[in-house]
Design an enzyme around this catalytic site. Structure first.
Site, mmCIF file in Angstrom:
data_model
loop_
_atom_site.group_PDB
_atom_site.id
_atom_site.type_symbol
_atom_site.label_atom_id
_atom_site.label_comp_id
_atom_site.label_asym_id
_atom_site.label_seq_id
_atom_site.Cartn_x
_atom_site.Cartn_y
_atom_site.Cartn_z
ATOM 1 N N CYS A 107 -23.176 -58.704 -18.259
ATOM 2 C CA CYS A 107 -22.540 -59.730 -19.088
ATOM 3 C C CYS A 107 -23.527 -60.872 -19.278
ATOM 4 O O CYS A 107 -24.322 -61.175 -18.396
ATOM 5 C CB CYS A 107 -21.254 -60.282 -18.516
ATOM 6 S SG CYS A 107 -19.952 -59.091 -18.329
ATOM 7 N N ARG A 161 -27.925 -57.115 -20.922
ATOM 8 C CA ARG A 161 -27.087 -57.347 -19.744
ATOM 9 C C ARG A 161 -25.684 -56.766 -19.902
ATOM 10 O O ARG A 161 -24.893 -56.767 -18.950
ATOM 11 C CB ARG A 161 -26.979 -58.847 -19.467
ATOM 12 C CG ARG A 161 -28.303 -59.477 -19.126
ATOM 13 C CD ARG A 161 -28.125 -60.953 -18.944
ATOM 14 N NE ARG A 161 -27.286 -61.237 -17.801
ATOM 15 C CZ ARG A 161 -27.741 -61.574 -16.603
ATOM 16 N NH1 ARG A 161 -29.030 -61.662 -16.396
ATOM 17 N NH2 ARG A 161 -26.923 -61.820 -15.615
ATOM 18 N N TRP A 199 -20.046 -56.482 -20.319
ATOM 19 C CA TRP A 199 -20.105 -55.172 -19.662
ATOM 20 C C TRP A 199 -18.784 -55.064 -18.913
ATOM 21 O O TRP A 199 -18.538 -55.795 -17.961
ATOM 22 C CB TRP A 199 -21.284 -55.116 -18.701
ATOM 23 C CG TRP A 199 -21.513 -53.772 -18.084
ATOM 24 C CD1 TRP A 199 -22.191 -52.728 -18.626
ATOM 25 C CD2 TRP A 199 -21.073 -53.338 -16.799
ATOM 26 N NE1 TRP A 199 -22.201 -51.669 -17.748
ATOM 27 C CE2 TRP A 199 -21.516 -52.014 -16.625
ATOM 28 C CE3 TRP A 199 -20.329 -53.935 -15.773
ATOM 29 C CZ2 TRP A 199 -21.252 -51.283 -15.471
ATOM 30 C CZ3 TRP A 199 -20.065 -53.198 -14.631
ATOM 31 C CH2 TRP A 199 -20.532 -51.892 -14.491
ATOM 32 N N ASN A 246 -18.799 -64.690 -16.510
ATOM 33 C CA ASN A 246 -19.473 -63.554 -15.864
ATOM 34 C C ASN A 246 -18.988 -63.484 -14.422
ATOM 35 O O ASN A 246 -18.813 -64.532 -13.795
ATOM 36 C CB ASN A 246 -20.987 -63.773 -15.808
ATOM 37 C CG ASN A 246 -21.650 -63.573 -17.159
ATOM 38 O OD1 ASN A 246 -20.993 -63.196 -18.120
ATOM 39 N ND2 ASN A 246 -22.934 -63.843 -17.206
ATOM 40 N N GLY A 247 -18.851 -62.292 -13.892
ATOM 41 C CA GLY A 247 -18.441 -62.160 -12.494
ATOM 42 C C GLY A 247 -17.056 -61.532 -12.408
ATOM 43 O O GLY A 247 -16.519 -61.027 -13.399
ATOM 44 N N GLU A 256 -36.973 -41.085 -8.047
ATOM 45 C CA GLU A 256 -37.067 -42.046 -9.143
ATOM 46 C C GLU A 256 -37.213 -41.318 -10.489
ATOM 47 O O GLU A 256 -36.604 -41.705 -11.488
ATOM 48 C CB GLU A 256 -38.245 -42.997 -8.883
ATOM 49 C CG GLU A 256 -38.555 -43.979 -9.986
ATOM 50 C CD GLU A 256 -37.420 -44.933 -10.347
ATOM 51 O OE1 GLU A 256 -36.398 -44.983 -9.635
ATOM 52 O OE2 GLU A 256 -37.552 -45.617 -11.359
ATOM 53 N N LYS A 271 -34.579 -41.738 -13.569
ATOM 54 C CA LYS A 271 -34.980 -42.131 -14.930
ATOM 55 C C LYS A 271 -34.431 -41.132 -15.942
ATOM 56 O O LYS A 271 -33.887 -41.510 -16.959
ATOM 57 C CB LYS A 271 -36.508 -42.191 -15.075
ATOM 58 C CG LYS A 271 -37.223 -43.358 -14.456
ATOM 59 C CD LYS A 271 -36.985 -44.691 -15.110
ATOM 60 C CE LYS A 271 -35.810 -45.377 -14.506
ATOM 61 N NZ LYS A 271 -36.026 -46.224 -13.361
ATOM 62 N N GLU A 312 -30.527 -41.364 -16.285
ATOM 63 C CA GLU A 312 -29.914 -42.568 -16.855
ATOM 64 C C GLU A 312 -30.204 -42.749 -18.341
ATOM 65 O O GLU A 312 -29.376 -43.315 -19.049
ATOM 66 C CB GLU A 312 -30.251 -43.832 -16.059
ATOM 67 C CG GLU A 312 -31.662 -44.276 -16.078
ATOM 68 C CD GLU A 312 -31.904 -45.479 -15.166
ATOM 69 O OE1 GLU A 312 -31.007 -46.306 -14.979
ATOM 70 O OE2 GLU A 312 -33.029 -45.590 -14.644
ATOM 71 N N HIS A 368 -33.247 -24.900 1.938
ATOM 72 C CA HIS A 368 -32.037 -25.156 2.728
ATOM 73 C C HIS A 368 -30.794 -25.305 1.845
ATOM 74 O O HIS A 368 -29.780 -25.808 2.305
ATOM 75 C CB HIS A 368 -32.233 -26.396 3.602
ATOM 76 C CG HIS A 368 -33.366 -26.236 4.561
ATOM 77 N ND1 HIS A 368 -33.317 -25.352 5.621
ATOM 78 C CD2 HIS A 368 -34.613 -26.781 4.596
ATOM 79 C CE1 HIS A 368 -34.465 -25.387 6.281
ATOM 80 N NE2 HIS A 368 -35.261 -26.244 5.673
ATOM 81 N N LYS A 397 -28.153 -54.082 -17.329
ATOM 82 C CA LYS A 397 -29.206 -54.604 -16.467
ATOM 83 C C LYS A 397 -28.598 -55.645 -15.550
ATOM 84 O O LYS A 397 -27.683 -56.359 -15.942
ATOM 85 C CB LYS A 397 -30.248 -55.257 -17.366
ATOM 86 C CG LYS A 397 -31.557 -55.530 -16.697
ATOM 87 C CD LYS A 397 -32.497 -54.395 -16.938
ATOM 88 C CE LYS A 397 -33.826 -54.608 -16.282
ATOM 89 N NZ LYS A 397 -34.472 -53.320 -16.005
HETATM 90 C C1 F6R Z 1 -32.558 -48.049 -12.712
HETATM 91 C C2 F6R Z 1 -32.323 -49.453 -12.464
HETATM 92 C C3 F6R Z 1 -31.361 -49.820 -11.398
HETATM 93 C C4 F6R Z 1 -31.827 -51.081 -10.663
HETATM 94 C C5 F6R Z 1 -30.752 -51.530 -9.658
HETATM 95 C C6 F6R Z 1 -31.220 -52.703 -8.831
HETATM 96 O O1 F6R Z 1 -33.532 -47.840 -13.693
HETATM 97 O O2 F6R Z 1 -32.879 -50.307 -13.112
HETATM 98 O O3 F6R Z 1 -31.144 -48.777 -10.525
HETATM 99 O O4 F6R Z 1 -33.022 -50.798 -10.011
HETATM 100 O O5 F6R Z 1 -29.592 -51.893 -10.358
HETATM 101 O O6 F6R Z 1 -31.553 -53.791 -9.627
HETATM 102 P P1 F6R Z 1 -32.425 -54.964 -9.061
HETATM 103 O O7 F6R Z 1 -33.777 -54.450 -8.771
HETATM 104 O O8 F6R Z 1 -32.424 -56.005 -10.156
HETATM 105 O O9 F6R Z 1 -31.740 -55.458 -7.823
#
Ligand code: F6R
Length: 605
Positions: free
Chosen positions: A2, A27, A74, A98-99, A478, A482, A485, A501, A600
């Protein structure tokens, strides 16, 4: 997660709000809205979907004003819909938030008992009703906001307008970030400085529990105890175009290619004679690190994967026990903290609710120190930690983290060296790979076109396995994160030795397997594991050291990477996996920068 933007000015606020929302869209992008005060009174426009939809609504039904608030959402309480979009408005009051308000159900029940009807499923509408009900008592807008906010439990960053107060914007924060942008004869609010860079570079960052009266000519802040406070003014070093895409098709593509320079920037000036300069963490750092007997690292998502690499490094080079855990688990369980344990957090945004809560929880557990690796200087995490390593990734807009991750790895390698200088003198990591890291990354990114072509083989796949061993196992995790997502292909990361296993049962012609194979002590083990996979009919894509003796053959495609020193292997082998995911997502036509259901900076639990 948000975004809020608002302001009070002599100019028409609407273009400023819309530009601010565009800059915050990463966001949250379920729905958006804005409210202004003008000669027409309190006006509001809202739309489902992205900011472009809201712009359409604002074009179709013109709106202006000199004071306003806006929000990109969001969804947490209630599905994405126009009715649930902010601002929420009741009578003369409009609110963006927000929150999450944890006692919203009790508050709502009481308000309903008082005869109030609700139009949305959100917790935010409860705040609008509360402020309105308090305002009706004495028509004192500021006092009404204070009384309403005092009843809230949970996390909030707020912007509140009242139709009777065309020069007053109220803002407050608890658990969600909020900054005030300072202008000349105008002031603004936002959940993130990036929203306001086109109008100012001067900011005040509110602290937990702060409440501010924002007017054209003044900003008056009171703290959690209601005392007047001055918060320092900070100058943002970010330029307004730092968050532009330039010639790239997506932010993610731009951010992948920025890695050569931002990783180099992150390590610049941090070493001398090949060793980490520990006091760049602060004057108290050497004494603290010398006394450390163990490390706990807490993070989420991609940052957790960086932590997982660091576990291998810290135990191998610094000979210290190291435990890593995702923040959402750590915060709710009993942890045994041996004497001398250092608590480390890793977060790109520094606002991730679970990571912050873990830090606050850990404060009472007897750790010897609190060190954060973070990319945002004014974030809650940096302000609440004793020592901070600031990565220099710059703003990361693509929801999928790329450059933040590799800069975190660089920071962790240096910190590992700092610990090893005291605790593992016979096994210091070889940091020489960092000296020419910019060209090493550039070389691997030069493989883009080859990887783009290979990505075609993944477009119609439903599953993919990623394999690695040792510190490259978290890189496999990782790579899988990627891919899932941004392309919505189901992917799993495994330590290659674990396949037999169980997961080997999944492997057949339809299951591509991606492996990362640097030329290190585990190479022969990894080769045997890959033979097992190939024998089951899987097609293999191997990113391997050019000298590792892998050759493309039927069912095995090998992409050679230049040889690099062991300490930077995790960083270097991340790059082809990022490129692969990016190109697969582009071919599948997904929304690369704003994948579905994600946002994000996860500032809610
Ligand atoms: C994946 C991604 C998320 C963040 C996670 C933590 O590509 O970006 O998994 O890594 O939400 O976010 P931060 O690093 O901002 O605490």
């Amino acid at each position: 997660m948000c975004g809020i933007v608002g302001g009070v000015t002599d100019r028409n606020i609407v273009p400023i709000l819309l530009e601010g929302l565009r800059r915050l869209e990463y966001r949250g992008y379920d729905s958006a809205g804005l409210a202004t005060l003008s000669s027409e009174g309190l006006q509001r426009r809202r739309a489902m979907g992205k900011i472009v939809e809201l712009e359409g609504v604002c074009d179709a039904q013109a709106i202006d004003g000199h004071i306003g608030i806006a929000h990109t959402r969001w969804a947490t309480h209630g599905a994405p819909s126009v009715a649930n979009a902010h601002p929420h408005s009741v009578g003369k009051i409009a609110v963006v938030h927000n929150g999450i308000i944890e006692n919203w159900a009790e508050l709502k029940a009481q308000l309903e008992k008082d005869g109030r009807a609700f139009e949305s499923e959100t917790d935010t509408e409860v705040i609008a009703h509360l402020v309105e009900s308090e305002y009706n008592k004495d028509q004192d807008f500021v006092a009404a906001c204070r009384r309403a906010i005092a009843q809230l439990e949970g996390a909030y960053a707020l912007g509140i307008l009242c139709r009777d107060e065309p020069n007053t914007l109220i803002t407050a924060r608890m658990g969600s970030p909020l900054c005030i942008g300072l202008g000349v004869g105008e002031h603004f609010i936002a959940s993130d400085v990036q929203a306001l860079l086109p109008v100012t570079s001067r900011f005040i960052f509110l602290e937990e529990g702060d409440f501010a009266i924002v007017q054209k000519a003044s900003v008056a802040i009171t703290d959690a105890h209601g005392e007047s406070v001055e918060r320092p003014e900070k100058q943002s070093q970010l330029s307004a175009d730092a968050v532009e895409k330039g010639d790239y098709r997506h932010y993610m593509e731009k951010e992948i290619h920025e890695q050569a320079s931002v990783v180099a920037e992150t390590v610049r000036g941090k070493t001398s004679a090949g060793r980490f300069l520990i006091n760049t963490l602060g004057p108290e750092a050497p004494e603290l690190l010398e006394g450390v007997k163990g490390v706990h690292i807490i993070a989420c998502g991609t940052s957790f994967h960086a932590a997982s690499v660091a576990r291998y490094w810290i135990e191998h080079y610094a000979h210290l026990p190291c435990q890593v855990e995702v923040a959402s688990e750590y915060r709710y369980r009993t942890t045994v903290v041996p004497e001398g344990t250092l608590f480390m957090t890793i977060s790109q945004s520094g606002e991730t609710a679970d990571t912050l809560a873990a830090l606050r929880h850990a404060r009472s557990l007897g750790y010897c120190g609190f060190l954060a690796i973070c990319n945002v200087p004014e974030s809650s995490l940096t302000r609440e930690s004793d020592l901070v390593f600031l990565t220099q990734a710059g703003p990361e807009i693509g929801v999928a983290s790329t450059k933040a991750f590799t800069t975190q790895l660089a920071a962790l390698l240096l910190i590992t060296d700092g610990l090893a200088q005291f605790h593992g003198r016979d096994s210091l990591p070889d940091l020489s790979g960092l000296d020419n890291i910019e060209s090493a990354i550039g070389q691997v990114l030069g493989l883009s076109e080859r990887i783009r072509k290979l990505s075609e083989q993944f477009v119609d796949k439903h599953h993919t396995l990623f394999l690695g061993r040792g510190p490259l196992f978290p890189i496999a995790l990782e790579g899988a994160l990627k891919l899932k997502e941004i392309s919505y292909i189901h992917a799993e990361g495994y330590p290659a030795g674990e396949l037999k296993h169980g997961p080997l049962a999944l492997v057949d012609e339809g299951m591509p397997v991606v492996a990362v194979a640097p030329d290190n002590a585990l190479l022969d083990k990894l080769k045997s594991n890959l033979q097992e996979v190939r024998a089951r009919g899987a097609t293999l894509l191997v990113f391997a050291d050019e000298s590792a003796g892998f050759e493309s053959a039927d069912g095995i495609e090998v992409v050679g990477l230049p040889h690099c020193s062991e300490a930077i292997e995790p960083l270097i082998y991340t790059l082809p996996l990022q490129l692969l995911s990016y190109y697969v997502a582009v071919l599948r036509g997904t929304d690369v920068d704003q994948p579905r259901n994600l946002a994000k900076s996860v500032t809610v639990e």
